[in-house]
Design a protein around this motif. Structure first.
Motif, PDB file in Angstrom:
ATOM      1  N   ARG A 163       0.857  -1.197   0.000  1.00  0.00           N
ATOM      2  CA  ARG A 163       0.000   0.000   0.000  1.00  0.00           C
ATOM      3  C   ARG A 163       0.882   1.231   0.000  1.00  0.00           C
ATOM      4  O   ARG A 163       1.923   1.252   0.665  1.00  0.00           O
ATOM      5  N   VAL A 164       0.442   2.257  -0.727  1.00  0.00           N
ATOM      6  CA  VAL A 164       1.167   3.517  -0.777  1.00  0.00           C
ATOM      7  C   VAL A 164       0.315   4.586  -0.091  1.00  0.00           C
ATOM      8  O   VAL A 164      -0.859   4.751  -0.408  1.00  0.00           O
ATOM      9  N   SER A 222       6.195  16.564   1.425  1.00  0.00           N
ATOM     10  CA  SER A 222       5.449  15.340   1.179  1.00  0.00           C
ATOM     11  C   SER A 222       6.109  14.155   1.863  1.00  0.00           C
ATOM     12  O   SER A 222       7.333  14.018   1.850  1.00  0.00           O
ATOM     13  N   ASP A 223       5.288  13.320   2.475  1.00  0.00           N
ATOM     14  CA  ASP A 223       5.694  11.994   2.947  1.00  0.00           C
ATOM     15  C   ASP A 223       5.001  10.991   2.037  1.00  0.00           C
ATOM     16  O   ASP A 223       3.771  11.043   1.883  1.00  0.00           O
ATOM     17  N   GLU A 224       5.765  10.104   1.435  1.00  0.00           N
ATOM     18  CA  GLU A 224       5.180   8.997   0.676  1.00  0.00           C
ATOM     19  C   GLU A 224       5.798   7.721   1.199  1.00  0.00           C
ATOM     20  O   GLU A 224       7.025   7.582   1.210  1.00  0.00           O
ATOM     21  N   VAL A 225       4.965   6.807   1.660  1.00  0.00           N
ATOM     22  CA  VAL A 225       5.482   5.566   2.220  1.00  0.00           C
ATOM     23  C   VAL A 225       4.757   4.385   1.586  1.00  0.00           C
ATOM     24  O   VAL A 225       3.536   4.395   1.420  1.00  0.00           O
ATOM     25  N   THR A 226       5.552   3.396   1.196  1.00  0.00           N
ATOM     26  CA  THR A 226       5.028   2.127   0.707  1.00  0.00           C
ATOM     27  C   THR A 226       5.216   1.120   1.826  1.00  0.00           C
ATOM     28  O   THR A 226       6.321   0.978   2.354  1.00  0.00           O
ATOM     29  N   VAL A 227       4.128   0.456   2.203  1.00  0.00           N
ATOM     30  CA  VAL A 227       4.200  -0.530   3.282  1.00  0.00           C
ATOM     31  C   VAL A 227       3.730  -1.890   2.775  1.00  0.00           C
ATOM     32  O   VAL A 227       2.832  -1.980   1.939  1.00  0.00           O
ATOM     33  N   PHE A 232      -3.762  -2.885   8.169  1.00  0.00           N
ATOM     34  CA  PHE A 232      -3.681  -2.255   9.486  1.00  0.00           C
ATOM     35  C   PHE A 232      -2.472  -1.325   9.572  1.00  0.00           C
ATOM     36  O   PHE A 232      -2.556  -0.225  10.114  1.00  0.00           O
ATOM     37  N   VAL A 233      -1.336  -1.779   9.014  1.00  0.00           N
ATOM     38  CA  VAL A 233      -0.129  -0.946   8.993  1.00  0.00           C
ATOM     39  C   VAL A 233      -0.368   0.294   8.136  1.00  0.00           C
ATOM     40  O   VAL A 233       0.041   1.398   8.504  1.00  0.00           O
ATOM     41  N   ALA A 234      -1.067   0.134   7.009  1.00  0.00           N
ATOM     42  CA  ALA A 234      -1.353   1.280   6.140  1.00  0.00           C
ATOM     43  C   ALA A 234      -2.254   2.288   6.849  1.00  0.00           C
ATOM     44  O   ALA A 234      -2.027   3.508   6.763  1.00  0.00           O
ATOM     45  N   ALA A 235      -3.264   1.818   7.564  1.00  0.00           N
ATOM     46  CA  ALA A 235      -4.147   2.734   8.306  1.00  0.00           C
ATOM     47  C   ALA A 235      -3.353   3.456   9.396  1.00  0.00           C
ATOM     48  O   ALA A 235      -3.516   4.674   9.594  1.00  0.00           O
ATOM     49  N   PHE A 236      -2.488   2.726  10.088  1.00  0.00           N
ATOM     50  CA  PHE A 236      -1.628   3.357  11.094  1.00  0.00           C
ATOM     51  C   PHE A 236      -0.739   4.408  10.435  1.00  0.00           C
ATOM     52  O   PHE A 236      -0.594   5.526  10.942  1.00  0.00           O
TER      53      PHE A 236
END
Length: 156
Positions: free
Chosen positions: A4-5, A115-120, A128-132
């Protein structure tokens, strides 16, 4: 599970050089993550004063010190693209297999576009990690905005 991004952007009330200098310091990371996450170096007595490119292994704790295992913070500074500068952490760890975080910043008006862009990717935990991560980066940006405003006032 598909990665997820998460992307969050904001305008910061200070010049890019100030924001860049703040982001170079591990104590800024401690301030921005306080109350949600903490990182303790495992292979060093303490964090360096300024981030250098390289891999840093850390013990990660959540709220009230809940242990979340280890995480590799793999810090790099990709080349700028015009006026846009980048910091990247290609993280990985026990709980989250991929935590690839790219910070972008550039001049915008009298401040900084940020900007913060994170791929998890964390297997079955990915949603759950993406929602966090979304909630975490929104809060982190609010704290960064306040820190930049305070630091900008102090430098004037």
């Amino acid at each position: 599970m598909t990665p997820r991004v998460i992307r969050e952007t904001c305008h910061l009330p200070g010049p890019p050089d100030l924001v860049w200098a703040l982001l170079q310091r591990p104590d800024t990371l401690r301030h921005l993550t306080k109350g949600w996450l903490s990182f303790r170096p495992l292979d060093l007595p303490d964090w360096p004063d300024i981030w250098k490119e390289g891999a840093y292994r850390a013990a990660v704790s959540g709220p009230i010190g809940i242990p979340l295992g280890w995480q590799i913070l793999r810090v790099s500074f990709p080349p700028p693209d015009g006026d846009t500068r980048f910091i990247r952490d290609q993280g990985e760890g026990q709980m989250v297999r991929v935590w690839d975080h790219v910070i972008s910043l550039r001049p915008e008006g009298d401040g900084t576009w940020y900007s913060d862009e994170v791929t998890v990717e964390a297997g079955w935990r990915t949603p759950f990690v993406a929602a966090f991560a979304r909630a975490f980066y929104r809060r982190r940006q609010r704290r960064l905005k306040a820190l930049v405003a305070r630091s900008h006032r102090e430098k004037q």
